[in-house]
Design a protein around this motif. Structure first.
Motif, short mmCIF file in Angstrom:
data_model
loop_
_atom_site.label_atom_id
_atom_site.label_comp_id
_atom_site.label_asym_id
_atom_site.label_seq_id
_atom_site.Cartn_x
_atom_site.Cartn_y
_atom_site.Cartn_z
N ALA A 12 0.82 -1.21 0.00
CA ALA A 12 0.00 0.00 0.00
C ALA A 12 0.86 1.26 0.00
O ALA A 12 1.88 1.33 0.69
CB ALA A 12 -0.90 0.00 1.24
N ALA A 13 0.42 2.24 -0.78
CA ALA A 13 1.03 3.58 -0.82
C ALA A 13 2.51 3.57 -1.17
O ALA A 13 3.27 4.43 -0.74
CB ALA A 13 0.79 4.29 0.52
N LYS A 16 2.92 2.88 -6.55
CA LYS A 16 2.67 2.06 -7.76
C LYS A 16 1.79 2.77 -8.77
O LYS A 16 2.05 2.74 -9.96
CB LYS A 16 1.92 0.75 -7.43
N ASN A 33 -5.71 -0.22 -12.53
CA ASN A 33 -5.48 -0.22 -11.09
C ASN A 33 -6.42 -1.27 -10.48
O ASN A 33 -7.60 -1.01 -10.29
CB ASN A 33 -5.78 1.18 -10.53
N THR A 34 -5.88 -2.46 -10.23
CA THR A 34 -6.76 -3.55 -9.79
C THR A 34 -7.24 -3.37 -8.35
O THR A 34 -8.25 -3.95 -7.96
CB THR A 34 -6.07 -4.92 -9.93
N GLY A 35 -6.55 -2.53 -7.58
CA GLY A 35 -7.03 -2.23 -6.23
C GLY A 35 -8.42 -1.61 -6.27
O GLY A 35 -9.24 -1.83 -5.37
N VAL A 101 -11.01 -3.16 3.06
CA VAL A 101 -10.74 -3.76 1.74
C VAL A 101 -9.88 -5.02 1.81
O VAL A 101 -10.12 -5.98 1.06
CB VAL A 101 -10.14 -2.70 0.76
N ALA A 105 -10.57 -8.61 0.13
CA ALA A 105 -9.62 -9.13 -0.86
C ALA A 105 -9.05 -10.48 -0.46
O ALA A 105 -8.45 -11.16 -1.28
CB ALA A 105 -8.49 -8.12 -1.07
N ASP A 186 -2.65 -8.67 3.64
CA ASP A 186 -2.39 -8.97 2.23
C ASP A 186 -1.25 -9.99 2.07
O ASP A 186 -1.28 -10.83 1.17
CB ASP A 186 -2.01 -7.69 1.46
O1 CDP Z 1 -3.70 2.34 -3.25
P1 CDP Z 1 -3.30 1.38 -2.19
O2 CDP Z 1 -1.89 1.02 -2.29
O3 CDP Z 1 -3.75 1.78 -0.84
O4 CDP Z 1 -4.08 0.04 -2.37
P2 CDP Z 1 -4.90 -0.48 -3.62
O5 CDP Z 1 -3.96 -0.82 -4.72
O6 CDP Z 1 -6.02 0.45 -3.89
O7 CDP Z 1 -5.47 -1.86 -3.05
C1 CDP Z 1 -6.37 -1.89 -1.97
C2 CDP Z 1 -6.42 -3.29 -1.39
O8 CDP Z 1 -6.97 -4.19 -2.36
C3 CDP Z 1 -5.10 -3.92 -1.00
O9 CDP Z 1 -4.67 -3.56 0.31
C4 CDP Z 1 -5.39 -5.41 -1.11
O10 CDP Z 1 -6.03 -5.88 0.05
C5 CDP Z 1 -6.37 -5.47 -2.27
N1 CDP Z 1 -5.76 -5.83 -3.54
C6 CDP Z 1 -5.50 -7.16 -3.77
O11 CDP Z 1 -5.70 -8.00 -2.90
N2 CDP Z 1 -5.02 -7.56 -4.98
C7 CDP Z 1 -4.77 -6.69 -5.94
N3 CDP Z 1 -4.31 -7.11 -7.13
C8 CDP Z 1 -5.00 -5.30 -5.73
C9 CDP Z 1 -5.48 -4.91 -4.50
#
Ligand code: CDP
Length: 227
Positions: A12-13, A16, A33-35, A101, A105, A186
């Motif tokens: 996270a953060a 990316k 952005n799959t998040g 989230v 996930a 995660d």
């Molecule tokens: O932007 P940030 O880095 O906070 O997180 P995000 O990319 O928006 O993803 C949010 C959450 O979704 C992550 O903390 C994971 O729990 C989940 N995620 C996942 O499990 N698999 C992915 N390919 C993308 C996100």
């Protein structure tokens, strides 16, 4: 250049999303952005009054009511739609969604439900896809895989600088605790945990600007030396 698949994973953060956008711009491709998919499912659950932390069965049952899809919004840009409407970024980036989230996930049914939607994006052309399991599970055949990291404090500072993504009154310490908890869930889940693919290049972005990170990524893709 022929259509390329570029996988960018990381915690996270870590920066990316910014790097993925810069790389996609330079290569003339799409960012995925799959998040946002996991966040949109979480948001939909909260909107229905579900408790995603305790009610996994409710979240899984809700999937049958959701139509979640990327559409091309304008040349080079995708927009996520839920049941025919654009998903508002401010809603899915809210602190309430961040708090649940990772619980959503970790559900295998949710990941399975989203897997093909992610793979289908590759039909669009060059795709820079970012998430947690892109290099390991979603696009294991991607020729270019990167794992983008930064120290916990640096990540907390970056997240704090993103308006609308932290709770009111948040501090560097509280944000660091929230992202550390998300990383813990995660990284430790049995299905598709956060980890670098064996063939990923890891870039620690502490002290680097987003442009410098993008330079390294694009340099590798264009055949330059590996960092
Ligand atoms: O932007 P940030 O880095 O906070 O997180 P995000 O990319 O928006 O993803 C949010 C959450 O979704 C992550 O903390 C994971 O729990 C989940 N995620 C996942 O499990 N698999 C992915 N390919 C993308 C996100």
């Amino acid at each position: 250049m022929p259509a390329l698949k570029i996988a960018i994973d990381g915690p996270a953060a870590s920066g990316k999303s910014t790097v993925a956008r810069l790389v996609a711009e330079r290569l003339g491709g799409f960012t995925v952005n799959t998040g946002d998919l996991y966040r949109a499912v979480s948001w939909a659950a909260l909107e229905r009054g579900l408790d995603p932390v305790r009610d996994a069965a409710g979240v899984v049952a809700m999937l049958a009511e959701l139509d979640l899809a990327y559409r091309i919004a304008e040349p080079g840009r995708l927009r996520l739609h839920l049941n025919g409407r654009p998903v508002p970024q401010e809603a899915i980036r809210a602190a309430a969604v961040a708090a649940v989230v990772s619980h959503v996930a970790r559900l295998p049914e949710v990941r399975e439900w989203l897997r093909q939607r992610q793979r289908d994006c590759c039909a669009l052309g060059t795709v820079v896809m970012e998430g947690r399991d892109i290099g390991t599970v979603i696009l294991p055949d991607a020729p270019f895989k990167f794992f983008i990291t930064a120290s916990p404090m640096e990540r907390a500072r970056r997240r704090l600088a993103q308006p609308g993504e932290v709770a009111a009154g948040a501090t560097v310490q509280s944000v660091a605790a929230e992202i550390a908890e998300r990383d813990r869930i995660d990284s430790s889940r049995p299905v598709a945990p956060l980890r670098p693919a064996d063939d990923a290049i890891t870039i620690n972005t502490d002290g680097l600007t987003p442009d410098e990170v993008a330079d390294r990524v694009v340099g590798v893709i264009r055949g330059g030396p590996r960092p």
